[in-house]
Design a protein around this motif. Structure first.
Motif, PDB file in Angstrom:
ATOM      1  N   GLY A  46       8.598 -14.468  17.448  1.00  0.00           N
ATOM      2  CA  GLY A  46       9.813 -14.195  17.330  1.00  0.00           C
ATOM      3  C   GLY A  46       9.963 -14.106  15.606  1.00  0.00           C
ATOM      4  O   GLY A  46      10.875 -13.283  15.130  1.00  0.00           O
ATOM      5  N   GLY A 102      14.715  -5.402  19.561  1.00  0.00           N
ATOM      6  CA  GLY A 102      15.105  -6.678  19.181  1.00  0.00           C
ATOM      7  C   GLY A 102      15.871  -7.436  20.124  1.00  0.00           C
ATOM      8  O   GLY A 102      15.749  -8.505  20.076  1.00  0.00           O
ATOM      9  N   GLN A 103      16.721  -6.589  20.679  1.00  0.00           N
ATOM     10  CA  GLN A 103      17.767  -7.267  21.605  1.00  0.00           C
ATOM     11  C   GLN A 103      16.846  -7.781  22.852  1.00  0.00           C
ATOM     12  O   GLN A 103      17.109  -8.684  23.212  1.00  0.00           O
ATOM     13  CB  GLN A 103      18.721  -6.497  22.135  1.00  0.00           C
ATOM     14  CG  GLN A 103      19.918  -6.610  22.916  1.00  0.00           C
ATOM     15  CD  GLN A 103      21.014  -6.037  23.040  1.00  0.00           C
ATOM     16  OE1 GLN A 103      20.771  -4.636  22.995  1.00  0.00           O
ATOM     17  NE2 GLN A 103      22.205  -6.614  23.557  1.00  0.00           N
ATOM     18  N   PRO A 137      17.932  -8.726  12.439  1.00  0.00           N
ATOM     19  CA  PRO A 137      19.173  -7.978  13.265  1.00  0.00           C
ATOM     20  C   PRO A 137      20.484  -8.174  12.098  1.00  0.00           C
ATOM     21  O   PRO A 137      20.277  -8.959  11.247  1.00  0.00           O
ATOM     22  CB  PRO A 137      19.658  -9.187  14.367  1.00  0.00           C
ATOM     23  CG  PRO A 137      18.895 -10.412  13.793  1.00  0.00           C
ATOM     24  CD  PRO A 137      17.585  -9.924  12.872  1.00  0.00           C
ATOM     25  N   ALA A 177       8.537 -11.056  14.468  1.00  0.00           N
ATOM     26  CA  ALA A 177       9.189  -9.857  14.658  1.00  0.00           C
ATOM     27  C   ALA A 177      10.610  -9.741  13.846  1.00  0.00           C
ATOM     28  O   ALA A 177      10.814  -8.667  13.176  1.00  0.00           O
ATOM     29  CB  ALA A 177       9.479  -9.590  16.039  1.00  0.00           C
ATOM     30  N   PHE A 178      11.312 -10.861  14.054  1.00  0.00           N
ATOM     31  CA  PHE A 178      12.818 -10.572  13.332  1.00  0.00           C
ATOM     32  C   PHE A 178      12.555 -10.507  11.885  1.00  0.00           C
ATOM     33  O   PHE A 178      13.569 -10.191  11.102  1.00  0.00           O
ATOM     34  CB  PHE A 178      13.411 -11.768  13.890  1.00  0.00           C
ATOM     35  CG  PHE A 178      14.008 -11.827  15.245  1.00  0.00           C
ATOM     36  CD1 PHE A 178      14.595 -10.605  15.714  1.00  0.00           C
ATOM     37  CD2 PHE A 178      13.598 -12.701  16.143  1.00  0.00           C
ATOM     38  CE1 PHE A 178      15.028 -10.522  17.097  1.00  0.00           C
ATOM     39  CE2 PHE A 178      14.037 -12.347  17.662  1.00  0.00           C
ATOM     40  CZ  PHE A 178      14.519 -11.350  18.030  1.00  0.00           C
ATOM     41  N   LEU A 223      13.651  -8.539  23.109  1.00  0.00           N
ATOM     42  CA  LEU A 223      13.037  -9.636  22.227  1.00  0.00           C
ATOM     43  C   LEU A 223      13.714 -10.930  22.618  1.00  0.00           C
ATOM     44  O   LEU A 223      13.576 -12.049  23.056  1.00  0.00           O
ATOM     45  CB  LEU A 223      12.342  -9.563  21.175  1.00  0.00           C
ATOM     46  CG  LEU A 223      11.545 -10.645  20.315  1.00  0.00           C
ATOM     47  CD1 LEU A 223      10.341 -10.916  21.423  1.00  0.00           C
ATOM     48  CD2 LEU A 223      11.141 -10.241  18.993  1.00  0.00           C
ATOM     49  N   ALA A 224      14.943 -10.779  22.092  1.00  0.00           N
ATOM     50  CA  ALA A 224      15.863 -11.847  22.061  1.00  0.00           C
ATOM     51  C   ALA A 224      16.173 -12.646  23.441  1.00  0.00           C
ATOM     52  O   ALA A 224      16.160 -13.504  23.495  1.00  0.00           O
ATOM     53  CB  ALA A 224      17.234 -11.507  21.321  1.00  0.00           C
ATOM     54  N   PRO A 234      21.091  -8.650  17.413  1.00  0.00           N
ATOM     55  CA  PRO A 234      19.708  -7.343  17.319  1.00  0.00           C
ATOM     56  C   PRO A 234      20.195  -6.390  18.344  1.00  0.00           C
ATOM     57  O   PRO A 234      21.084  -6.316  19.147  1.00  0.00           O
ATOM     58  CB  PRO A 234      18.663  -8.278  18.036  1.00  0.00           C
ATOM     59  CG  PRO A 234      19.356  -9.242  18.934  1.00  0.00           C
ATOM     60  CD  PRO A 234      20.619  -9.702  18.058  1.00  0.00           C
ATOM     61  N   THR A 271      14.837 -17.734  15.693  1.00  0.00           N
ATOM     62  CA  THR A 271      14.321 -17.626  16.879  1.00  0.00           C
ATOM     63  C   THR A 271      14.487 -19.023  17.697  1.00  0.00           C
ATOM     64  O   THR A 271      14.198 -19.125  18.803  1.00  0.00           O
ATOM     65  CB  THR A 271      12.671 -17.615  16.534  1.00  0.00           C
ATOM     66  OG1 THR A 271      12.632 -16.253  15.803  1.00  0.00           O
ATOM     67  CG2 THR A 271      11.866 -17.512  17.654  1.00  0.00           C
ATOM     68  N   ALA A 319      14.781 -16.171   9.910  1.00  0.00           N
ATOM     69  CA  ALA A 319      13.757 -15.445  10.799  1.00  0.00           C
ATOM     70  C   ALA A 319      13.482 -16.742  11.963  1.00  0.00           C
ATOM     71  O   ALA A 319      13.431 -16.736  13.450  1.00  0.00           O
ATOM     72  CB  ALA A 319      12.832 -14.761  10.642  1.00  0.00           C
ATOM     73  N   HIS A 343      12.004  -7.019  11.186  1.00  0.00           N
ATOM     74  CA  HIS A 343      13.196  -6.196  11.430  1.00  0.00           C
ATOM     75  C   HIS A 343      14.432  -7.237  11.737  1.00  0.00           C
ATOM     76  O   HIS A 343      14.814  -7.520  13.090  1.00  0.00           O
ATOM     77  CB  HIS A 343      12.882  -5.579  12.814  1.00  0.00           C
ATOM     78  CG  HIS A 343      11.772  -4.602  12.779  1.00  0.00           C
ATOM     79  ND1 HIS A 343      11.906  -3.296  12.037  1.00  0.00           N
ATOM     80  CD2 HIS A 343      10.481  -4.535  13.309  1.00  0.00           C
ATOM     81  CE1 HIS A 343      10.533  -2.851  12.097  1.00  0.00           C
ATOM     82  NE2 HIS A 343       9.814  -3.679  12.861  1.00  0.00           N
TER      83      HIS A 343
END
Length: 528
Positions: free
Chosen positions: A451, A499-500, A460, A454-455, A502-503, A495, A477, A473, A458
């Motif tokens: 997480g 990303g959404q 949010p 990734a965040f 993933l969240a 996100p 997470t 980030a 990118h």
């Protein structure tokens, strides 16, 4: 009986009676000249020479005679010692209900001996005898030893020895006894040892020895060299010392060879050191004061229960047989004390439901012991796993105990419906049902790393520009993964797109981890 009716040998016996000297009629005589009528012996024993003079020590001691006719001493009172050595009886001596001081027939040939309810103040000596018919001692009382050493008794279609409820005040000596037919001494009481060393009891298809409910105040010995064809029955016996079958050979293939149910032994019950058994051994409900041993024994009863130890109680149990037992071992509900065994002699089938033991002399790694547990055929049972885990904990091997309890949960899982099994797989993968708690930390670190990377790549967008805290980030997470604790990141950022999703995945993973950790910790604490 008149003296002038006696022949030379009988007159010699008659004259020797008062002093009890030995009369040996074998020297230089023919078989006809050595014959003694049973009536003459009976007359002497029933008081025909009951006119003692000072210095008399009356006794009947005869060697090498052929005794013709029936020696009928039923319900007689015999006040003198009787020794009839190396004699040959034409008919069965009848001693039912007789009372005697001492009776010895060593080396004699008899067509049988009937002594039901007889009372003998001293010994009954039948050593080196050959009997071609039954020896009957039912309810007899022998205050000294019963001596059957080196005796041969043949009555294959009957009870070769019938001594039901016999009372023996000394030892029962059966060394090298050979019996063809049944040997029944059920309900007997022996105030000494019962020694069957080197004996051979043969009654195929029946009982070679029936010692049901016998009481023995010293050792009950079948070793070494004891052999039996047919069933040995010791059920209900009480032995105040030890029972030993070391080096014995028991053969009752296809059936139970040794039945010793509800036996009480004050010391050892030794069924090892070379014992070879064709047939089953049944010891259900027996209580052994110290050790029950099968060390170096060979047990064979294929496709059946070779060894039944149900409800047995012992301080120590040694199952280190010479080779793996050929047949099942049933130890359900047994209390085995300290258990000695080795993997190379484990039986293929082992039933351990409700079996308990205080310690494992060879604990072994849990992976090997689990193979031992899996030899059962009763399906999933929690108690064997719990008992093994308890044994490891007593040794301080907590990791091995957790491995066993994890294996228990995995075994249980296969018995559950599909939807519950699925949840079980999740618990297993995440925290090992609570017995592998570090897995949860590893999962958390892996998800956190994914997480955060990734965040960080990118980030949010903030929900309200200018009001959101600086984006982090890692803590964002953590906010998604940990359901209860908040770092203020999740509420400030939203996100979009991948990303959404993933969240959402991290939130779901966090709840799953939290739920499985809670269930696992609860299970581990309660040691279920």
């Amino acid at each position: 009986m008149h003296v002038d009716e006696l022949d030379a040998a009988e007159r010699q016996l008659w004259d020797s009676f008062r002093q009890g000297t030995v009369v040996d009629v074998r020297d230089g005589t023919s078989s006809a000249e050595s014959a003694i009528r049973a009536d003459v012996i009976g007359a002497l024993l029933l008081g025909a020479r009951a006119d003692p003079t000072p210095g008399d020590r009356p006794a009947l001691r005869l060697t090498g005679a052929r005794i013709t006719g029936s020696l009928d001493l039923r319900f007689a009172e015999i006040a003198v010692p009787v020794v009839l050595a190396d004699c040959h009886f034409d008919e069965v001596p009848l001693l039912q209900g007789a009372k005697a001081r001492e009776l010895a027939l060593p080396g004699s040939f008899l067509p049988g001996l009937a002594a039901d309810t007889a009372q003998i103040d001293g010994r009954l000596v039948l050593s080196r005898c050959h009997l071609t018919g039954p020896l009957v001692l039912n309810r007899a009382q022998i205050h000294g030893d019963l001596d059957l050493r080196d005796t041969v008794i043949t009555a294959p279609e009957a009870e070769a020895i019938s001594a039901v409820h016999v009372t023996i005040g000394g030892d029962t000596l059966c060394t090298n006894l050979a019996v063809r037919g049944g040997f029944r001494i059920s309900g007997g009481s022996i105030d000494g040892e019962f020694d069957l060393e080197g004996a051979f009891l043969s009654n195929p298809g029946g009982h070679a020895l029936d010692a049901y409910h016998v009481q023995i105040s010293e050792d009950f010995t079948f070793h070494p060299g004891f052999r039996a064809e047919g069933r040995i029955i010791l059920s209900g016996a009480t032995v105040s010392a030890a029972i030993g079958f070391c080096g014995a050979v028991l053969n009752n293939a296809g059936d139970v060879a040794l039945e010793a149910v509800d036996v009480r032994v004050a010391r050892n019950f030794d069924l090892g050191r070379g014992l070879a058994v064709e047939g089953g051994i049944k010891l259900d409900g027996s209580h052994i004061g110290t050790q029950l041993s099968f060390r170096d024994a060979s047990l064979t009863h294929p496709d059946a229960t070779a060894l039944s130890l149900r409800l047995v109680q012992a301080r120590e149990t040694d199952l280190r047989t010479r080779r793996p037992i050929d047949g099942a071992v049933d130890a359900r509900n047994a209390q085995l004390g300290t258990l000695y065994d080795t993997p190379d002699t484990w039986p293929a089938e082992l039933r351990l439901a409700e079996t308990t033991y205080d310690a494992l002399a060879s604990p072994l790694p849990a992976a090997e012991r689990l193979d031992w547990l899996r030899r059962g055929t009763d399906g999933y049972l929690p108690q064997p796993y719990e008992q093994l885990a308890t044994a490891y904990r007593r040794l301080g091997h907590e990791d091995e105990a957790r491995t066993v309890l994890l294996a228990r949960q995995r075994h249980r899982r296969v018995t559950l419906p599909a939807h519950i099994r699925a949840w079980g797989y999740v618990q297993d993968a995440t925290v090992g049902y609570g017995y592998r708690p570090l897995r949860a930390g590893l999962w958390l670190m892996a998800l956190l790393a994914c997480g955060a990377v990734a965040f960080a790549a990118h980030p949010p967008a903030p929900l309200e520009a200018g009001k959101a805290p600086p984006f982090n980030a890692v803590f964002y997470t953590l906010d998604l993964l940990i359901p209860v604790i908040t770092f203020g990141q999740e509420e400030a950022f939203a996100p979009r797109g991948v990303g959404q999703w993933l969240a959402y995945g991290l939130i779901a993973a966090g709840w799953i981890l939290a739920t499985t950790v809670t269930a696992g910790i609860s299970r581990a604490i309660s040691r279920q």
